[in-house]
Write a protein that holds these residues in place. Structure first.
Motif, PDB file in Angstrom:
ATOM      1  N   LEU A 247       0.833  -1.201   0.000  1.00 18.03           N
ATOM      2  CA  LEU A 247       0.000   0.000   0.000  1.00 18.03           C
ATOM      3  C   LEU A 247       0.870   1.253   0.000  1.00 18.03           C
ATOM      4  N   SER A 248       1.919   1.249   0.802  1.00 18.17           N
ATOM      5  CA  SER A 248       2.831   2.403   0.847  1.00 18.17           C
ATOM      6  C   SER A 248       3.492   2.622  -0.515  1.00 18.17           C
ATOM      7  N   PHE A 249       3.867   1.516  -1.171  1.00 18.10           N
ATOM      8  CA  PHE A 249       4.469   1.615  -2.499  1.00 18.10           C
ATOM      9  C   PHE A 249       3.476   2.200  -3.505  1.00 18.10           C
ATOM     10  N   LEU A 250       2.224   1.719  -3.456  1.00 19.37           N
ATOM     11  CA  LEU A 250       1.192   2.221  -4.362  1.00 19.37           C
ATOM     12  C   LEU A 250       0.940   3.707  -4.146  1.00 19.37           C
ATOM     13  N   GLU A 251       0.901   4.120  -2.886  1.00 17.00           N
ATOM     14  CA  GLU A 251       0.656   5.532  -2.591  1.00 17.00           C
ATOM     15  C   GLU A 251       1.789   6.408  -3.109  1.00 17.00           C
ATOM     16  N   GLU A 252       3.013   5.904  -3.062  1.00 15.94           N
ATOM     17  CA  GLU A 252       4.143   6.644  -3.614  1.00 15.94           C
ATOM     18  C   GLU A 252       4.029   6.717  -5.138  1.00 15.94           C
ATOM     19  N   GLN A 253       3.592   5.620  -5.757  1.00 14.76           N
ATOM     20  CA  GLN A 253       3.397   5.618  -7.205  1.00 14.76           C
ATOM     21  C   GLN A 253       2.291   6.589  -7.630  1.00 14.76           C
ATOM     22  N   ILE A 254       1.235   6.655  -6.838  1.00 14.99           N
ATOM     23  CA  ILE A 254       0.143   7.601  -7.113  1.00 14.99           C
ATOM     24  C   ILE A 254       0.665   9.033  -7.054  1.00 14.99           C
ATOM     25  N   LYS A 255       1.477   9.309  -6.038  1.00 14.07           N
ATOM     26  CA  LYS A 255       2.037  10.651  -5.882  1.00 14.07           C
ATOM     27  C   LYS A 255       2.917  11.015  -7.078  1.00 14.07           C
ATOM     28  N   GLN A 256       3.755  10.079  -7.511  1.00  5.72           N
ATOM     29  CA  GLN A 256       4.635  10.344  -8.652  1.00  5.72           C
ATOM     30  C   GLN A 256       3.830  10.553  -9.938  1.00  5.72           C
ATOM     31  N   THR A 257       2.793   9.742 -10.101  1.00  4.73           N
ATOM     32  CA  THR A 257       1.932   9.888 -11.280  1.00  4.73           C
ATOM     33  C   THR A 257       1.235  11.241 -11.279  1.00  4.73           C
ATOM     34  N   GLU A 258       0.767  11.667 -10.111  1.00  2.00           N
ATOM     35  CA  GLU A 258       0.110  12.972 -10.003  1.00  2.00           C
ATOM     36  C   GLU A 258       1.079  14.112 -10.311  1.00  2.00           C
ATOM     37  N   ASN A 259       2.334  13.952  -9.938  1.00  2.00           N
ATOM     38  CA  ASN A 259       3.341  14.965 -10.264  1.00  2.00           C
ATOM     39  C   ASN A 259       3.532  15.090 -11.779  1.00  2.00           C
ATOM     40  N   GLU A 260       3.532  13.929 -12.458  1.00  2.00           N
ATOM     41  CA  GLU A 260       3.647  13.938 -13.920  1.00  2.00           C
ATOM     42  C   GLU A 260       2.440  14.625 -14.562  1.00  2.00           C
ATOM     43  N   ILE A 261       1.257  14.343 -14.022  1.00  2.00           N
ATOM     44  CA  ILE A 261       0.032  14.970 -14.532  1.00  2.00           C
ATOM     45  C   ILE A 261       0.079  16.480 -14.310  1.00  2.00           C
ATOM     46  N   ASP A 262       0.537  16.893 -13.122  1.00  2.00           N
ATOM     47  CA  ASP A 262       0.650  18.324 -12.807  1.00  2.00           C
ATOM     48  C   ASP A 262       1.524  19.053 -13.825  1.00  2.00           C
ATOM     49  N   GLN A 263       2.651  18.454 -14.166  1.00  2.00           N
ATOM     50  CA  GLN A 263       3.573  19.091 -15.110  1.00  2.00           C
ATOM     51  C   GLN A 263       2.921  19.280 -16.481  1.00  2.00           C
ATOM     52  N   LEU A 264       2.207  18.253 -16.933  1.00  2.00           N
ATOM     53  CA  LEU A 264       1.542  18.352 -18.237  1.00  2.00           C
ATOM     54  C   LEU A 264       0.418  19.388 -18.204  1.00  2.00           C
ATOM     55  N   MET A 265      -0.355  19.404 -17.109  1.00  2.00           N
ATOM     56  CA  MET A 265      -1.438  20.369 -16.994  1.00  2.00           C
ATOM     57  C   MET A 265      -0.914  21.804 -16.935  1.00  2.00           C
ATOM     58  N   ASN A 266       0.218  21.990 -16.264  1.00  2.00           N
ATOM     59  CA  ASN A 266       0.817  23.326 -16.192  1.00  2.00           C
ATOM     60  C   ASN A 266       1.221  23.832 -17.573  1.00  2.00           C
ATOM     61  N   SER A 267       1.588  22.905 -18.450  1.00  2.00           N
ATOM     62  CA  SER A 267       2.000  23.308 -19.799  1.00  2.00           C
ATOM     63  C   SER A 267       0.809  23.671 -20.686  1.00  2.00           C
ATOM     64  N   LEU A 268      -0.395  23.229 -20.297  1.00  2.00           N
ATOM     65  CA  LEU A 268      -1.588  23.468 -21.120  1.00  2.00           C
ATOM     66  C   LEU A 268      -2.264  24.807 -20.823  1.00  2.00           C
ATOM     67  N   HIS A 269      -2.182  25.240 -19.571  1.00  2.00           N
ATOM     68  CA  HIS A 269      -2.847  26.492 -19.146  1.00  2.00           C
ATOM     69  C   HIS A 269      -4.334  26.459 -19.514  1.00  2.00           C
ATOM     70  N   SER A 270      -4.997  25.360 -19.208  1.00  2.00           N
ATOM     71  CA  SER A 270      -6.394  25.190 -19.604  1.00  2.00           C
ATOM     72  C   SER A 270      -7.334  25.965 -18.689  1.00  2.00           C
ATOM     73  N   VAL A 271      -8.397  26.498 -19.294  1.00  2.00           N
ATOM     74  CA  VAL A 271      -9.404  27.236 -18.524  1.00  2.00           C
ATOM     75  C   VAL A 271     -10.306  26.295 -17.724  1.00  2.00           C
ATOM     76  N   ILE A 272     -10.172  24.993 -17.907  1.00  2.00           N
ATOM     77  CA  ILE A 272     -11.073  24.053 -17.233  1.00  2.00           C
ATOM     78  C   ILE A 272     -10.926  24.112 -15.716  1.00  2.00           C
ATOM     79  N   GLU A 273      -9.741  24.500 -15.249  1.00  2.00           N
ATOM     80  CA  GLU A 273      -9.514  24.577 -13.808  1.00  2.00           C
ATOM     81  C   GLU A 273     -10.173  25.787 -13.162  1.00  2.00           C
ATOM     82  N   THR A 274     -10.786  26.651 -13.957  1.00  2.00           N
ATOM     83  CA  THR A 274     -11.498  27.799 -13.395  1.00  2.00           C
ATOM     84  C   THR A 274     -12.881  27.412 -12.894  1.00  2.00           C
TER      85      THR A 274
END
Length: 394
Positions: A247-274
């Motif tokens: 479970l601890s390993f999975l939670e770390e993997q989730i965190k790393q995956t979310e970091n990757e998603i954050d980076q891609l979303m930051n590059s898009l500057h999408s209005v959907i987050e408003t």
């Protein structure tokens, strides 16, 4: 112009070529799903024309097996249409008198469908959107797997140490402090054997001094009168420790995956987050499942694609009085919209007013959340089409 239809398989594909008059020039050419197989296909095509621009290619979006061939043909400058299998099934029913289906016939049907042009492409994302879809779906898998482990951990604790949740709540069981002690002390006997001070030290280190001696003494008191099972305890404690580690390993993997998603979303500057209720993860899921908002000419089509439109049951004079959600389309998009609707119905003034009004009319909570999710589709369609931030209107 030549029309190339490809029936996709796991190991081998079948290709057929048709000219503008509908004459089949190549029927059911079989080639392996490999680099050598792909080059054998292009060699066959060169016997008709050396120019990739002379071909229109069609293939079904069958699982994930089409991706490698699509990538290869795209690099070779072939124009490829990716078609939903539902459309080829409909074309088959309209053109085939006898019900026949095999790789050769399907490849010819796809070529014919491309020739007539009566189809809609399955939209392919650019690299960023494709990456977002891969990552958000992978995160969904990881979260689901972590949830399974949590349920199994609770099931084991209920047998070995049922009093544990009187000290740590069902939510608190999976906090850092709780996981740290369960990794070291997995049965009431082990808690009884360790001193309160040593147990408190483990809790302090894991919780950054937020939990300590009081919690340690409560754990020891609960362990001293535990009514957990005694036989096969080693097998249970082994499972418990193993699952805590996983479970601890999975939670770390989730965190790393979310970091990757954050980076891609930051590059898009999408209005959907408003939109209130839509953060980076939910927004990434919605964007990557929609791919291109312009393929939905109106919001109703987006609602249908998410599968949150009402299904209609009618036969002769009978018409159902209670229609349920169709649940066709993308389940990932549907889930993300419902998650967003839950939050938006509390924090966005317009959607909260709509939610309250429907509830006062006697509608069930989940029914109203579904209605909010449909309204969100209209909002998403509007702001993405115009590329303008969302503004709540009372």
């Amino acid at each position: 112009m030549f029309y190339l239809g490809i029936d996709i398989g796991k190991r081998t594909h079948a290709a057929s070529v048709m000219n503008e008059e509908g004459k089949v020039l190549l029927k059911g050419f079989s080639f392996r799903n490999s680099m050598d197989g792909a080059f054998s296909l292009t060699k066959q095509l060169e016997s008709f024309s050396s120019e990739s621009s002379d071909f229109l290619v069609g293939m079904e979006a069958t699982g994930h097996y089409w991706l490698a061939l699509f990538s290869f043909l795209d690099e070779q400058d072939y124009f490829v249409h990716v078609i939903n299998p539902i459309q080829t099934d409909g074309w088959r029913k309209g053109t085939e008198i006898r019900k026949r289906k095999n790789d050769i016939i399907d490849s010819v049907l796809i070529a014919d469908l491309i020739r007539y042009g009566s189809f809609n492409d399955t939209s392919l994302a650019d690299e960023t959107m494709f990456s977002l879809r891969q990552l958000t779906r992978y995160r969904s898998y990881l979260v689901g797997t972590a949830g399974d482990f949590k349920r199994k951990i609770i099931a084991i604790l209920d047998q070995v140490f049922p009093e544990y949740e009187t000290v740590f709540s069902r939510v608190g069981i999976f906090g850092k402090a709780s996981k740290a002690v369960l990794s070291e002390f997995s049965s009431p006997d082990e808690f009884n054997q360790v001193s309160s001070e040593a147990l408190a030290e483990t809790l302090k280190q894991a919780s950054r001094n937020r939990v300590g001696l009081i919690k340690a003494e409560a754990l020891k008191a609960a362990a001293s009168k535990s009514f957990g099972i005694r036989f096969s305890q080693e097998a249970f404690t082994f499972q418990l420790r193993s699952m805590i580690d996983q479970l601890s390993f999975l939670e770390e993997q989730i965190k790393q995956t979310e970091n990757e998603i954050d980076q891609l979303m930051n590059s898009l500057h999408s209005v959907i987050e408003t939109i209130p209720g839509i953060g980076k993860i939910t927004g990434a899921t919605i964007l990557s499942e929609i791919v291109d908002i312009h393929r939905f000419s109106n919001p109703k089509k987006l609602v249908a694609y998410a599968g949150i439109d009402a299904s209609v049951t009618q036969s002769g004079q009978y018409a159902a009085t209670h229609n349920v959600m169709s649940k066709r389309g993308s389940p990932y998009l549907r889930k993300a919209l419902f998650q967003a609707a839950l939050i938006a119905s509390k924090h966005d003034p317009t959607l909260k007013a709509f939610y309250d009004k429907k509830r006062m009319e006697g509608k069930h909570h989940l029914t109203v959340i579904g209605a909010v999710a449909r309204k969100l589709c209209y909002i998403i369609h509007a702001i993405l089409t115009k590329n303008e931030p969302y503004e709540s209107r009372q």
